[in-house]
Design a protein around this motif. Structure first.
Motif, short mmCIF file in Angstrom:
data_model
loop_
_atom_site.label_atom_id
_atom_site.label_comp_id
_atom_site.label_asym_id
_atom_site.label_seq_id
_atom_site.Cartn_x
_atom_site.Cartn_y
_atom_site.Cartn_z
N ASP A 158 39.66 30.28 38.20
CA ASP A 158 40.37 31.61 37.98
C ASP A 158 41.89 31.46 38.20
OD1 ASP A 158 41.18 34.13 37.47
OD2 ASP A 158 39.92 35.14 38.88
N PRO A 159 42.71 31.56 37.18
CA PRO A 159 44.27 31.36 37.46
C PRO A 159 44.58 32.26 38.33
CG PRO A 159 43.73 31.04 35.03
CD PRO A 159 42.35 31.51 35.62
N ALA A 160 44.30 33.51 38.27
CA ALA A 160 44.62 34.71 39.32
C ALA A 160 44.26 34.41 40.57
CB ALA A 160 44.02 36.05 38.74
N ALA A 161 43.15 33.62 40.87
CA ALA A 161 42.72 33.33 42.26
C ALA A 161 43.66 32.22 42.63
CB ALA A 161 41.16 32.84 42.24
N ILE A 162 44.15 31.16 41.81
CA ILE A 162 44.91 30.24 42.24
C ILE A 162 46.38 30.96 42.73
CG2 ILE A 162 46.44 28.48 41.64
CD1 ILE A 162 44.28 27.34 39.98
N GLU A 163 46.70 31.91 41.85
CA GLU A 163 48.02 32.92 42.52
C GLU A 163 47.82 33.39 43.71
OE1 GLU A 163 50.78 36.49 40.52
OE2 GLU A 163 49.27 35.41 39.15
N MET A 164 46.75 33.92 43.82
CA MET A 164 46.57 34.70 45.16
C MET A 164 46.51 33.72 46.37
SD MET A 164 43.03 36.87 46.05
CE MET A 164 43.11 37.79 44.59
N GLU B 222 36.17 26.68 48.62
CA GLU B 222 37.41 27.04 48.00
C GLU B 222 38.62 26.64 48.63
OE1 GLU B 222 37.16 31.15 46.53
OE2 GLU B 222 37.01 31.80 48.44
N PRO B 223 39.87 26.52 47.98
CA PRO B 223 41.14 26.27 48.82
C PRO B 223 41.31 27.26 49.83
CG PRO B 223 41.69 26.10 46.45
CD PRO B 223 40.15 26.73 46.44
N LEU B 224 41.55 26.90 51.05
CA LEU B 224 42.01 27.65 51.85
C LEU B 224 43.32 27.08 53.14
CD1 LEU B 224 41.22 30.12 54.11
CD2 LEU B 224 39.73 28.49 55.06
N ALA C 144 38.14 38.70 48.84
CA ALA C 144 37.03 39.08 48.26
C ALA C 144 37.54 40.32 47.47
CB ALA C 144 36.04 39.51 49.23
N PRO C 145 37.00 40.47 46.29
CA PRO C 145 35.74 39.95 45.86
C PRO C 145 35.87 38.50 44.96
CG PRO C 145 36.34 41.88 44.33
CD PRO C 145 37.32 41.85 45.26
N HIS C 146 37.12 38.22 45.20
CA HIS C 146 37.35 37.01 44.01
C HIS C 146 36.87 35.65 44.81
CE1 HIS C 146 40.02 39.54 41.62
NE2 HIS C 146 40.26 40.26 42.87
N THR C 147 36.82 34.85 44.00
CA THR C 147 36.79 33.21 44.43
C THR C 147 37.52 32.37 43.56
OG1 THR C 147 34.85 32.31 43.12
CG2 THR C 147 34.22 33.72 45.14
N ILE C 148 37.50 30.95 43.62
CA ILE C 148 38.27 30.38 42.96
C ILE C 148 37.70 30.27 41.56
CG2 ILE C 148 36.83 28.07 43.52
CD1 ILE C 148 40.85 28.48 42.93
N TYR C 149 36.47 30.59 41.31
CA TYR C 149 35.69 30.58 39.99
C TYR C 149 35.63 31.97 39.41
CZ TYR C 149 34.48 25.82 41.45
OH TYR C 149 34.87 24.71 42.22
N ARG C 150 35.82 32.22 38.28
CA ARG C 150 35.75 33.34 37.21
C ARG C 150 34.21 34.09 37.59
NH1 ARG C 150 39.72 34.42 33.47
NH2 ARG C 150 40.92 32.90 32.86
#
Length: 347
Positions: free
Chosen positions: A180-186, A337-339, A195-201
């Protein structure tokens, strides 16, 4: 730790053989077996398949999971530890509930059978829990107030998957995911993915302080706890009173966390937080553990040694390799996921 995982079919079909579905859940559990090296167990019916790997802390011989109520209606898989369970157990016994084990898993199960989602308000601890209602074909998921224990899920038109780790969901081998590009930006902005996002859509985190219920193919999320900010804060009148209050809270918290059947230990960095905990474990004969970077300005092991000497704890120190980059592949393999938290290396 412990790890939980499962699958619930939204449209059960004759092709979904229980044996095949259990093998897929076995893969999910195998992908996070480091969370629960002591035992594994599975439950499977026409709609749901649940699995758990256990790190045995309470009621070591009889706390196997999944665990079901005597009538077979509710089955739980549970990762966590709840305190004050003795009082809650007594309350449930007074309401006619019968217990077969001494651990907190059955207390959580029986509390849910008695009060439903309202039981969460009675739990003091850290937990991620999944409870299957075989009579109504409903799944209940819940996470503790601050989200200390992890819980991930993926929902599509065919099924709901859940697990303690992202790798558990991916370990099945039949879940297609996209970054999920939005998760990378976050992550780049905040050094973590909220949450509720993860690196995957296709995979979400259940937020802390929330429960979710899968009913008739629909997943409903409910916030069951939030930080109480209404009203004037109750502050002690003086610094001495504040110090005494914090000290009492720490003493109470440490005492509750020493109720397990396994030997206790302390992660001791020599910083303020862990040193305060050590002060409440003075002369407890407990081992303490520290991770250091030998010869580096950030090495905290000398401070940890001072605290251990002053509190009567036995310190065991380990050290990063000369080039900490050697740890990177292990760290990446251990993270879902990235941390961007530098303490990941020590942990």
């Amino acid at each position: 730790m412990c790890g939980i995982a499962g699958e619930v079919l939204l449209r059960p079909s004759a092709n979904a053989e229980p044996e095949t579905r259990q093998r897929l859940v076995e893969r999910m559990v195998a992908a996070m077996r480091q969370r629960g090296p002591d035992d594994v167990g599975y439950y499977c019916d026409a709609t749901a398949a649940l699995g758990a790997c256990r790190l045995a802390i309470d009621d070591v011989p009889a706390g196997q999971q999944p665990m079901s109520t005597p009538d077979g209606r509710y089955t739980i898989v549970y990762n966590g530890e709840c305190y004050d369970v003795a009082l809650l157990r007594d309350t449930l016994v007074g309401r006619g509930r019968v217990f077969r084990t001494r651990g907190d898993t059955e207390v959580v199960l029986q509390a849910f059978a008695e009060w439903g989602p309202a039981a969460l308000q009675r739990l003091n601890g850290m937990f991620a829990v999944a409870i299957w209602d075989a009579w109504r074909s409903e799944l209940f998921l819940a996470r503790d107030r601050f989200g200390i224990k992890p819980l991930f899920y993926s929902l599509d038109e065919r099924r709901l998957l859940f697990g303690s780790t992202v790798t558990a969901l991916l370990g099945r081998g039949d879940l297609d995911v996209n970054v999920d590009p939005a998760a990378i930006e976050m992550y780049l902005a905040s050094k973590f993915i909220a949450a509720p996002h993860t690196i995957y859509r296709q995979i979400q985190k259940l937020p802390g302080g929330h429960w979710a219920q899968l009913r008739d193919g629909q997943l409903r999320l409910v916030r069951w706890w939030d930080l109480p900010l209404d009203g004037a804060p109750q502050r002690p009148a003086t610094m001495a009173a504040t110090t005494a209050r914090v000290n009492d809270l720490l003493a109470n918290a440490v005492a509750k966390r020493r109720s397990s059947e396994r030997r206790d230990g302390l992660c001791l960095s020599g910083g303020i937080d862990s040193s305060l905990l050590a002060s409440h474990l003075r002369n407890a004969g407990m081992p303490a553990f520290s991770i250091g970077h030998r010869g580096h300005a950030s090495d905290e092991t000398p401070f940890a040694a001072q605290v251990a000497a002053n509190t009567g704890l036995t310190l065991h120190s380990e050290y990063y390799p000369q080039d900490p980059a050697e740890l990177f592949s292990q760290m990446i393999g251990a993270l879902d996921e990235p941390l961007g938290d530098s303490s990941c290396a020590a942990l």
